[in-house]
Scaffold this motif. Structure first.
Motif, PDB file in Angstrom:
ATOM      1  N   TYR A 150       0.862  -1.188   0.000  1.00  0.00           N
ATOM      2  CA  TYR A 150       0.000   0.000   0.000  1.00  0.00           C
ATOM      3  C   TYR A 150       0.894   1.231   0.000  1.00  0.00           C
ATOM      4  N   TYR A 151       0.365   2.319  -0.567  1.00  0.00           N
ATOM      5  CA  TYR A 151       1.149   3.533  -0.728  1.00  0.00           C
ATOM      6  C   TYR A 151       0.386   4.713  -0.121  1.00  0.00           C
ATOM      7  N   GLN A 152       1.032   5.385   0.844  1.00  0.00           N
ATOM      8  CA  GLN A 152       0.416   6.567   1.444  1.00  0.00           C
ATOM      9  C   GLN A 152       1.187   7.812   1.031  1.00  0.00           C
ATOM     10  N   PRO A 153       0.480   8.827   0.505  1.00  0.00           N
ATOM     11  CA  PRO A 153       1.175  10.019   0.002  1.00  0.00           C
ATOM     12  C   PRO A 153       1.919  10.783   1.090  1.00  0.00           C
ATOM     13  N   ILE A 154       3.057  11.308   0.707  1.00  0.00           N
ATOM     14  CA  ILE A 154       3.809  12.272   1.505  1.00  0.00           C
ATOM     15  C   ILE A 154       3.822  13.567   0.701  1.00  0.00           C
ATOM     16  N   VAL A 155       3.427  14.669   1.335  1.00  0.00           N
ATOM     17  CA  VAL A 155       3.215  15.898   0.584  1.00  0.00           C
ATOM     18  C   VAL A 155       4.107  17.027   1.081  1.00  0.00           C
ATOM     19  N   ALA A 160       0.668  21.159  -0.687  1.00  0.00           N
ATOM     20  CA  ALA A 160       0.057  19.825  -0.723  1.00  0.00           C
ATOM     21  C   ALA A 160       0.391  19.035  -1.986  1.00  0.00           C
ATOM     22  N   THR A 161       1.479  19.371  -2.656  1.00  0.00           N
ATOM     23  CA  THR A 161       1.892  18.560  -3.800  1.00  0.00           C
ATOM     24  C   THR A 161       2.570  17.279  -3.308  1.00  0.00           C
ATOM     25  N   THR A 162       2.289  16.171  -3.979  1.00  0.00           N
ATOM     26  CA  THR A 162       2.844  14.884  -3.577  1.00  0.00           C
ATOM     27  C   THR A 162       4.315  14.808  -3.974  1.00  0.00           C
ATOM     28  N   VAL A 163       5.162  14.445  -2.994  1.00  0.00           N
ATOM     29  CA  VAL A 163       6.590  14.297  -3.258  1.00  0.00           C
ATOM     30  C   VAL A 163       7.039  12.842  -3.179  1.00  0.00           C
ATOM     31  N   ALA A 344      -3.192  20.452   9.966  1.00  0.00           N
ATOM     32  CA  ALA A 344      -2.312  20.803   8.848  1.00  0.00           C
ATOM     33  C   ALA A 344      -1.887  22.261   8.921  1.00  0.00           C
ATOM     34  N   GLU A 345      -2.831  23.156   9.200  1.00  0.00           N
ATOM     35  CA  GLU A 345      -2.512  24.587   9.282  1.00  0.00           C
ATOM     36  C   GLU A 345      -1.558  24.864  10.445  1.00  0.00           C
ATOM     37  N   ALA A 346      -1.790  24.196  11.574  1.00  0.00           N
ATOM     38  CA  ALA A 346      -0.911  24.401  12.729  1.00  0.00           C
ATOM     39  C   ALA A 346       0.501  23.916  12.420  1.00  0.00           C
ATOM     40  N   CYS A 347       0.615  22.769  11.742  1.00  0.00           N
ATOM     41  CA  CYS A 347       1.933  22.231  11.395  1.00  0.00           C
ATOM     42  C   CYS A 347       2.665  23.167  10.433  1.00  0.00           C
ATOM     43  N   ARG A 375      -5.732  20.176  -0.282  1.00  0.00           N
ATOM     44  CA  ARG A 375      -4.886  21.344  -0.070  1.00  0.00           C
ATOM     45  C   ARG A 375      -5.339  22.123   1.175  1.00  0.00           C
ATOM     46  N   ILE A 376      -4.403  22.868   1.738  1.00  0.00           N
ATOM     47  CA  ILE A 376      -4.740  23.645   2.933  1.00  0.00           C
ATOM     48  C   ILE A 376      -4.837  25.120   2.559  1.00  0.00           C
TER      49      ILE A 376
END
Length: 376
Positions: A150-155, A160-163, A344-347, A375-376
């Motif tokens: 399984y693949y979980q996105p890292i952005v 919020a672009t996937t890297v 997400a916004e706090a991070c 996206r945030i």
């Protein structure tokens, strides 16, 4: 004192005369074991007076309490600092539990199971047929036939672009409904290194065709750090995919020998594989290790991220200070377990560069079918 045995094992019957037990590690670096919920009121926390004593900094002195009532098992948070979670949801009221629930005390994870008292007195709760089926199923996993990567996105948190994607292991074999059963069986058979290598190999294989700017984050098992087989397996992997961007994740608690880690990093550099430390802050945060053997990416544990937008100013300042510190070392900080827009916004405000979590995308059986990150 809690009653414990050496390893976790599945139950075969659970109708009457039930015995509830937890599978997990009670201290940093310890292997998973069973802890029987042996009292009608059973407390978990750091204090020595607790029935389940947890030597983790994210756990409060008296963190939570299990309550056995008739045939039900209930869980109540006792005003802990970092919260009590059931299947990823923080609880604020008394909650009824069911078998296979995942319980977190702060950043410490346990899986809840049950069995009959008769089974608990035996040395193996599996009957012969079940045991053979389980062993046959594990051989299928080792050969890659029953394993589903399984693949979980890292952005990139800013836009919020996937890297890249973290590669996770799932199974289509009934004996292994969750990753925990697979890894517990591997440990019981002393085949952790072999299984971990298979997970990486299958993850890279099924990730073929990924855009050249996308990176795969591959996991390790702590025992692999004590063996030459890790580098050998990575050399084979790199030969198979010479152009794939790769990162190797190592659990922060497994970083105990700085000399060995420095040598591992040198070998990884030769293979053009980046180093990432996982679950930073879940156990002892080894800042010296970050200076001596800095990774390219540092994953902050979910226990530091959960509800960070609601945390006290002091706690937010502490996390923000850690983020700035690791960035000063040239390390890219990643927030794990981001589940809401507010988190997400706090991070982003705290300076995190990367993020991962259900808010940006759940694990999927193909990187191609992973949803477009929110996206945030």
């Amino acid at each position: 004192m809690p009653v414990t045995v050496n390893s976790c094992r599945p139950n075969t019957t659970s109708l009457e005369g039930l015995e509830w037990y937890l599978c997990g590690s009670v201290s940093d670096g310890e292997r998973s074991r069973e802890t029987v919920i042996s009292q009608q009121r059973f407390q978990a926390g750091r204090r020595s007076s607790c029935d389940l004593r947890l030597s983790w900094p994210t756990v409060s002195g008296v963190h939570a309490e299990f309550i056995q009532h008739e045939n039900a098992l209930l869980l109540r948070d006792l005003g802990s600092t970092n919260g009590t979670f059931v299947n990823g949801r923080r609880i604020s009221t008394v909650t009824t539990l069911t078998e296979n629930d995942v319980v977190h005390f702060g950043g410490v994870e346990f899986r809840l199971r049950k069995r009959s008292e008769e089974d608990s007195r035996g040395t193996m709760a599996w009957n012969d047929g079940d045991l053979i089926s389980r062993l046959d199923g594990f051989e299928e996993l080792i050969h890659g036939n029953g394993l589903i990567p399984y693949y979980q996105p890292i952005v990139m948190l800013l836009d919020a672009t996937t890297v890249g994607y973290e590669v996770l292991a799932r199974s289509r074999i009934p004996e292994f409904p969750t990753p925990r059963e697979m890894f517990e069986t591997a440990e019981q058979l002393d085949r952790e290194d072999e299984f971990s290598e298979v997970c990486r190999r299958e993850g890279v294989k099924h990730g073929a065709g990924m855009p050249p700017d996308q990176r795969l984050f591959l996991n390790t098992h702590p025992t692999e750090l004590q063996s030459d087989s890790l580098i050998e397996s990575l050399e084979k992997l790199r030969a198979d995919v010479p152009d794939q961007l790769l990162s190797l994740e190592i659990h922060e608690a497994a970083v105990t020998d700085l000399g060995a880690m420095a040598e591992l990093q040198r070998r990884l550099t030769d293979l053009d594989i980046q180093l990432a430390y996982d679950d930073f802050g879940a156990g002892q945060a080894r800042m010296l290790d970050l200076v001596e053997v800095p990774p390219e990416v540092l994953k902050f544990d979910i226990s530091l991220i959960r509800n960070i937008h609601q945390a006290s100013p002091k706690r937010q300042k502490m996390v923000g200070t850690l983020v700035l510190m690791v960035k000063d070392f040239g390390i890219k900080p990643l927030a794990e377990g981001v589940e809401t827009l507010e988190e997400a916004e706090a991070c982003l405000d705290l300076g995190f560069e990367f993020a991962q979590g259900f808010y940006f995308g759940r694990p999927a059986a193909s990187w191609q079918t992973s949803p477009e990150p929110t996206r945030i």
